[in-house]
Write a protein that holds these residues in place. Structure first.
Motif, PDB file in Angstrom:
ATOM      1  N   TYR A 100       8.901  -6.579 -10.085  1.00  0.00           N
ATOM      2  CA  TYR A 100       7.885  -6.073  -9.165  1.00  0.00           C
ATOM      3  C   TYR A 100       8.267  -6.408  -7.731  1.00  0.00           C
ATOM      4  O   TYR A 100       9.126  -7.258  -7.465  1.00  0.00           O
ATOM      5  N   ASP A 101       7.606  -5.723  -6.798  1.00  0.00           N
ATOM      6  CA  ASP A 101       7.740  -6.025  -5.373  1.00  0.00           C
ATOM      7  C   ASP A 101       6.431  -6.634  -4.910  1.00  0.00           C
ATOM      8  O   ASP A 101       5.364  -6.042  -5.086  1.00  0.00           O
ATOM      9  N   ARG A 102       6.499  -7.817  -4.325  1.00  0.00           N
ATOM     10  CA  ARG A 102       5.274  -8.448  -3.832  1.00  0.00           C
ATOM     11  C   ARG A 102       4.693  -7.628  -2.689  1.00  0.00           C
ATOM     12  O   ARG A 102       5.388  -6.799  -2.067  1.00  0.00           O
ATOM     13  N   ALA A 103       3.430  -7.808  -2.408  1.00  0.00           N
ATOM     14  CA  ALA A 103       2.722  -7.016  -1.402  1.00  0.00           C
ATOM     15  C   ALA A 103       3.471  -7.021  -0.066  1.00  0.00           C
ATOM     16  O   ALA A 103       3.862  -8.071   0.435  1.00  0.00           O
ATOM     17  N   GLY A 104       3.673  -5.817   0.488  1.00  0.00           N
ATOM     18  CA  GLY A 104       4.327  -5.682   1.777  1.00  0.00           C
ATOM     19  C   GLY A 104       5.837  -5.544   1.706  1.00  0.00           C
ATOM     20  O   GLY A 104       6.486  -5.370   2.744  1.00  0.00           O
ATOM     21  N   TYR A 105       6.408  -5.580   0.501  1.00  0.00           N
ATOM     22  CA  TYR A 105       7.859  -5.499   0.334  1.00  0.00           C
ATOM     23  C   TYR A 105       8.239  -4.215  -0.397  1.00  0.00           C
ATOM     24  O   TYR A 105       7.552  -3.782  -1.333  1.00  0.00           O
ATOM     25  N   ALA A 106       9.353  -3.592   0.043  1.00  0.00           N
ATOM     26  CA  ALA A 106       9.864  -2.360  -0.570  1.00  0.00           C
ATOM     27  C   ALA A 106       8.740  -1.340  -0.693  1.00  0.00           C
ATOM     28  O   ALA A 106       8.137  -0.962   0.305  1.00  0.00           O
ATOM     29  N   TRP A 107       8.419  -0.902  -1.922  1.00  0.00           N
ATOM     30  CA  TRP A 107       7.409   0.144  -2.102  1.00  0.00           C
ATOM     31  C   TRP A 107       5.979  -0.386  -2.071  1.00  0.00           C
ATOM     32  O   TRP A 107       5.041   0.395  -1.912  1.00  0.00           O
ATOM     33  N   SER A 108       5.783  -1.664  -2.256  1.00  0.00           N
ATOM     34  CA  SER A 108       4.421  -2.202  -2.332  1.00  0.00           C
ATOM     35  C   SER A 108       3.724  -2.200  -0.975  1.00  0.00           C
ATOM     36  O   SER A 108       4.339  -2.522   0.052  1.00  0.00           O
ATOM     37  N   ASP A 109       2.452  -1.835  -0.987  1.00  0.00           N
ATOM     38  CA  ASP A 109       1.665  -1.819   0.245  1.00  0.00           C
ATOM     39  C   ASP A 109       1.365  -3.247   0.709  1.00  0.00           C
ATOM     40  O   ASP A 109       1.291  -4.171  -0.112  1.00  0.00           O
ATOM     41  N   PRO A 110       1.144  -3.425   2.011  1.00  0.00           N
ATOM     42  CA  PRO A 110       0.645  -4.719   2.478  1.00  0.00           C
ATOM     43  C   PRO A 110      -0.696  -5.013   1.824  1.00  0.00           C
ATOM     44  O   PRO A 110      -1.523  -4.117   1.649  1.00  0.00           O
ATOM     45  N   GLY A 111      -0.901  -6.236   1.440  1.00  0.00           N
ATOM     46  CA  GLY A 111      -2.139  -6.613   0.767  1.00  0.00           C
ATOM     47  C   GLY A 111      -2.911  -7.646   1.544  1.00  0.00           C
ATOM     48  O   GLY A 111      -2.618  -7.919   2.715  1.00  0.00           O
ATOM     49  N   PRO A 112      -3.919  -8.249   0.920  1.00  0.00           N
ATOM     50  CA  PRO A 112      -4.732  -9.266   1.590  1.00  0.00           C
ATOM     51  C   PRO A 112      -3.874 -10.429   2.077  1.00  0.00           C
ATOM     52  O   PRO A 112      -2.844 -10.757   1.487  1.00  0.00           O
ATOM     53  N   GLN A 113      -4.330 -11.036   3.140  1.00  0.00           N
ATOM     54  CA  GLN A 113      -3.632 -12.185   3.707  1.00  0.00           C
ATOM     55  C   GLN A 113      -4.500 -13.432   3.579  1.00  0.00           C
ATOM     56  O   GLN A 113      -5.731 -13.322   3.560  1.00  0.00           O
TER      57      GLN A 113
END
Length: 344
Positions: A100-113
């Motif tokens: 998988y790609d963690r949030a904000g990396y490659a295809w994954s959308d930015p997620g909660p911070q």
């Protein structure tokens, strides 16, 4: 173990908001997310796997193969799902395997911070569940991904069958943290933030100045050992590593110091994995005596563990000696499936 369990069950109590305020606030969040997604280049390659909607942001999950058990591969800090290609291509011949790609990396959308280890473990568990994947899983984590795997195992013990740590940093290890070389143990203090959603803590778009500064450090070529990846995967690697950052990062938004308190306390409780099989892999090239001893300390996580010293690899064992990682996964799978001791 009560204090440790409280760390995973504690949730923030949110102030009650009127429906009108919630609607307005949520609309602002959706606008921010739309803007963040628009910053991704239009020439984005097709995702290898599926985009799993976690609630107004998506995580890229790539699952292949079939088998009685499912292996979950967690990338190192700054890494991507396809970093595991040389391992996943082999594991899929005898098991179900997901990267998988963690949030904000490659295809994954930015997620909660902030994107803490706990936040990532939560998002990973949710993505697997929503995709219909079945645990308990064999968790495999490289470098900081190993700490994500530990956090996942502690938060979701019933969904964890075994673990392989691929040159993960121990409590007394050192790592680069915002331009400084620091010891993991010194980062352990204060309280770990609760899991966030896009409503409670949306990502902060990065400013033009911050993005321009970050792009100065992006490499526009494939460096060893990533040149060992197949040509088509190297193209994905190059695309992903030069993507402009989409979220403002600081010591408050990245893997924050409070996160390491959990890892420090895990060591104090002793054998939090019980008798679940664990293999700790150490890349011996360039490893000093102190580093080796620090990583061997992971044996205390389980009463059924062993250390695998990989002589022909450094930190990126999954790229330099993928066969060794596949062998470790196979051993942990067999031990978990048959409730057996690992062969020393």
């Amino acid at each position: 173990m009560n204090r440790l369990k409280q760390l995973f069950t504690r949730r923030r109590r949110y102030d009650e908001l009127s429906e009108t305020i919630q609607s307005v606030f949520f609309g602002v969040i959706l606008l921010a997310v739309t803007t963040l997604r628009a910053q991704t280049p239009s020439s984005e390659p097709t995702p290898l796997g599926k985009m799993v909607d976690l609630g107004d942001y998506r995580i890229h999950l790539y699952c292949t193969g079939n088998g009685k058990q499912t292996v979950v591969l967690s990338p190192g800090g700054g890494g991507f799902s396809f970093d595991w290609d040389l391992v996943q291509q082999q594991v899929q011949t005898f098991a179900r395997v997901c990267s998988y790609d963690r949030a904000g990396y490659a295809w994954s959308d930015p997620g909660p911070q902030p994107l803490t280890f706990r936040q990532e473990a939560h998002e990973l568990e949710l993505a697997l569940k929503l995709s219909g994947e079945k645990g308990p899983y064999i968790l495999v984590g490289h470098s900081l991904g190993g700490l994500v795997a530990e956090t996942f195992a502690e938060g979701y013990p019933d969904e964890t069958a075994g673990m392989v740590l691929v040159d993960a940093p121990g409590p007394d290890d050192t790592l680069g943290y915002f331009g400084k070389l620091v010891r993991v143990r010194t980062l352990a203090h204060r309280t770990i933030p609760p899991i966030q959603t896009m409503k409670t803590s949306p990502p902060i778009p990065i400013s033009d100045a911050e993005r321009e500064q970050a792009m100065k450090y992006k490499s526009h070529k494939i460096n060893p050992p990533y040149d060992r990846l197949p040509p088509e995967i190297q193209k994905l690697q190059l695309w992903a590593q030069i993507l402009p950052p989409r979220v403002a990062l600081s010591e408050k938004e990245d893997y924050i110091p409070e996160e390491f308190q959990l890892l420090y306390e895990i060591q104090q409780f002793g054998h939090p994995l019980g008798g679940k099989p664990l293999i700790t892999m150490i890349g011996m090239q360039g490893a000093g005596k102190e580093k080796i001893e620090e990583k061997k300390a992971f044996q205390t996580l389980s009463t059924n563990s062993k250390v695998a010293e990989v002589q022909d690899a450094g930190h990126e064992i999954h790229l330099q000696d993928p066969d060794a990682v596949v062998s470790a996964i196979h051993d942990v799978m067999n031990a978990a499936l048959h409730h057996a001791r690992l062969k020393q």
